[in-house]
Design a protein around this motif. Structure first.
Motif, mmCIF file in Angstrom:
data_model
loop_
_atom_site.group_PDB
_atom_site.id
_atom_site.type_symbol
_atom_site.label_atom_id
_atom_site.label_comp_id
_atom_site.label_asym_id
_atom_site.label_seq_id
_atom_site.Cartn_x
_atom_site.Cartn_y
_atom_site.Cartn_z
ATOM 1 N N TYR A 189 -45.697 82.124 31.707
ATOM 2 C CA TYR A 189 -45.499 81.437 32.978
ATOM 3 C C TYR A 189 -46.595 81.894 33.933
ATOM 4 O O TYR A 189 -46.915 83.087 34.011
ATOM 5 C CB TYR A 189 -44.109 81.719 33.533
ATOM 6 C CG TYR A 189 -43.047 80.997 32.738
ATOM 7 C CD1 TYR A 189 -42.480 79.817 33.207
ATOM 8 C CD2 TYR A 189 -42.643 81.462 31.488
ATOM 9 C CE1 TYR A 189 -41.532 79.128 32.465
ATOM 10 C CE2 TYR A 189 -41.701 80.781 30.731
ATOM 11 C CZ TYR A 189 -41.146 79.616 31.229
ATOM 12 O OH TYR A 189 -40.215 78.927 30.486
ATOM 13 N N ILE A 195 -46.769 76.153 39.753
ATOM 14 C CA ILE A 195 -46.239 77.044 38.732
ATOM 15 C C ILE A 195 -46.322 76.294 37.402
ATOM 16 O O ILE A 195 -45.868 75.148 37.299
ATOM 17 C CB ILE A 195 -44.785 77.446 39.020
ATOM 18 C CG1 ILE A 195 -44.691 78.156 40.379
ATOM 19 C CG2 ILE A 195 -44.247 78.341 37.912
ATOM 20 C CD1 ILE A 195 -45.460 79.456 40.479
ATOM 21 N N PHE A 223 -41.399 84.404 42.701
ATOM 22 C CA PHE A 223 -42.854 84.413 42.823
ATOM 23 C C PHE A 223 -43.271 84.382 44.286
ATOM 24 O O PHE A 223 -42.522 83.961 45.166
ATOM 25 C CB PHE A 223 -43.490 83.255 42.034
ATOM 26 C CG PHE A 223 -43.295 81.878 42.603
ATOM 27 C CD1 PHE A 223 -44.224 81.319 43.478
ATOM 28 C CD2 PHE A 223 -42.194 81.113 42.234
ATOM 29 C CE1 PHE A 223 -44.060 80.034 43.980
ATOM 30 C CE2 PHE A 223 -42.019 79.826 42.740
ATOM 31 C CZ PHE A 223 -42.957 79.292 43.611
ATOM 32 N N PRO A 281 -49.753 80.106 44.933
ATOM 33 C CA PRO A 281 -48.908 81.026 44.161
ATOM 34 C C PRO A 281 -49.721 82.156 43.541
ATOM 35 O O PRO A 281 -50.806 81.917 42.997
ATOM 36 C CB PRO A 281 -48.292 80.117 43.091
ATOM 37 C CG PRO A 281 -48.235 78.772 43.753
ATOM 38 C CD PRO A 281 -49.504 78.699 44.567
ATOM 39 N N LEU A 290 -45.613 86.735 39.862
ATOM 40 C CA LEU A 290 -44.234 86.387 39.521
ATOM 41 C C LEU A 290 -43.590 87.465 38.681
ATOM 42 O O LEU A 290 -44.269 88.264 38.016
ATOM 43 C CB LEU A 290 -44.171 85.052 38.789
ATOM 44 C CG LEU A 290 -44.655 84.981 37.337
ATOM 45 C CD1 LEU A 290 -44.117 83.727 36.660
ATOM 46 C CD2 LEU A 290 -46.173 84.997 37.246
ATOM 47 N N CYS A 310 -48.683 81.589 37.751
ATOM 48 C CA CYS A 310 -48.923 81.195 39.135
ATOM 49 C C CYS A 310 -50.356 80.679 39.227
ATOM 50 O O CYS A 310 -51.302 81.424 38.944
ATOM 51 C CB CYS A 310 -48.768 82.388 40.075
ATOM 52 S SG CYS A 310 -47.078 82.905 40.376
#
Length: 243
Positions: free
Chosen positions: A66, A96, A134, A121, A124, A68
């Motif tokens: 995952y 994201i 995040f 972002p 996280l 940012c």
């Protein structure tokens, strides 16, 4: 301290290392706009090319990465120095993303919250319920900048919550206490470390005004400091030196 060994060089502003099951390391190269893999022998390969500004990464409970994505930076480069500057002309928007480390497929999960676009972002961390917290650092332009914030999101892309806003100096590193009940966030421009008690997914206990985002001040470093990185329990933080 054991002797340090350099595994890879020439990376373009690496951050967000994640240990993979095969013993390699996934990391972002923000300036190169890629997610890379560094094998134990130092061999570099590209996992995915999300574009923009791939920033903090974490392995989800589903084995996916995952990410940012801050949408990109302008860059200043000179011998021995590469650093981000202002929002670039080709800024692609904050988001994201989920990345399949086996195929490199990139899925965009979130680009906004309650109709307000994500700006930058940054980092996280997953909670013990499979959701992710995040930070958003915001973007800086020549004469103005965005406020940062803290968000919670479901990993399946179904729900996102603005948990704390504004963080005027930009939300950067983020981490959880060992029991998962306290959230820590580093505020870059002020050199402050904040905490919140977690009440539930996306829900934080807030202190009253005049604390604009409701956090509890854990520490404010003396002198000129700009905070980066991810607090780890007990809270530890790295500081950017002034440029």
């Amino acid at each position: 301290m054991s002797e340090l060994k350099v595994l890879a060089e020439g990376l373009r502003f690496p951050e967000g290392p994640v240990a993979l099951p095969d013993g390699s390391i996934a990391l972002v190269e923000i300036a190169a706009q890629v997610v890379s893999r560094i094998a134990p022998d130092g061999t570099r390969s590209v996992i995915a090319r999300p574009g923009g500004g791939p920033n903090g990464t974490a392995m989800g409970p589903d084995g996916q990465l995952y990410l940012c994505n801050n949408g990109g930076f302008g860059w200043h480069e000179e011998p021995g120095l590469l650093r981000p500057t202002h929002q670039p002309e080709d800024y692609s928007g904050g988001r994201i993303e989920r990345i399949d480390p086996a195929t490199g497929a990139v899925t965009v999960l979130y680009t906004e919250c309650d109709g307000r676009p994500l700006r930058g972002p940054n980092d996280l961390v997953f909670d013990n319920q499979g959701g992710l917290w995040f930070t958003d650092l915001g973007k800086v332009r020549a004469r103005d900048r965005d406020h940062g914030g803290v968000y919670w999101a479901a990993a399946d892309g179904s729900r996102i919550v603005e948990a704390a806003h504004p963080i005027p100096g930009g939300g950067n590193g983020i981490g959880l206490s060992p029991d998962g009940r306290t959230l820590y966030v580093a505020e870059t421009e002020t050199g402050r470390l904040w905490s919140w008690e977690i009440l539930g997914p996306g829900e934080l206990r807030k202190n009253p005004w005049p604390v604009v985002h409701g956090g509890t001040l854990v520490c404010q470093f003396p002198g000129f400091r700009r905070l980066d990185s991810r607090p780890s329990p007990p809270p530890a933080i790295s500081a950017w030196r002034p440029w």
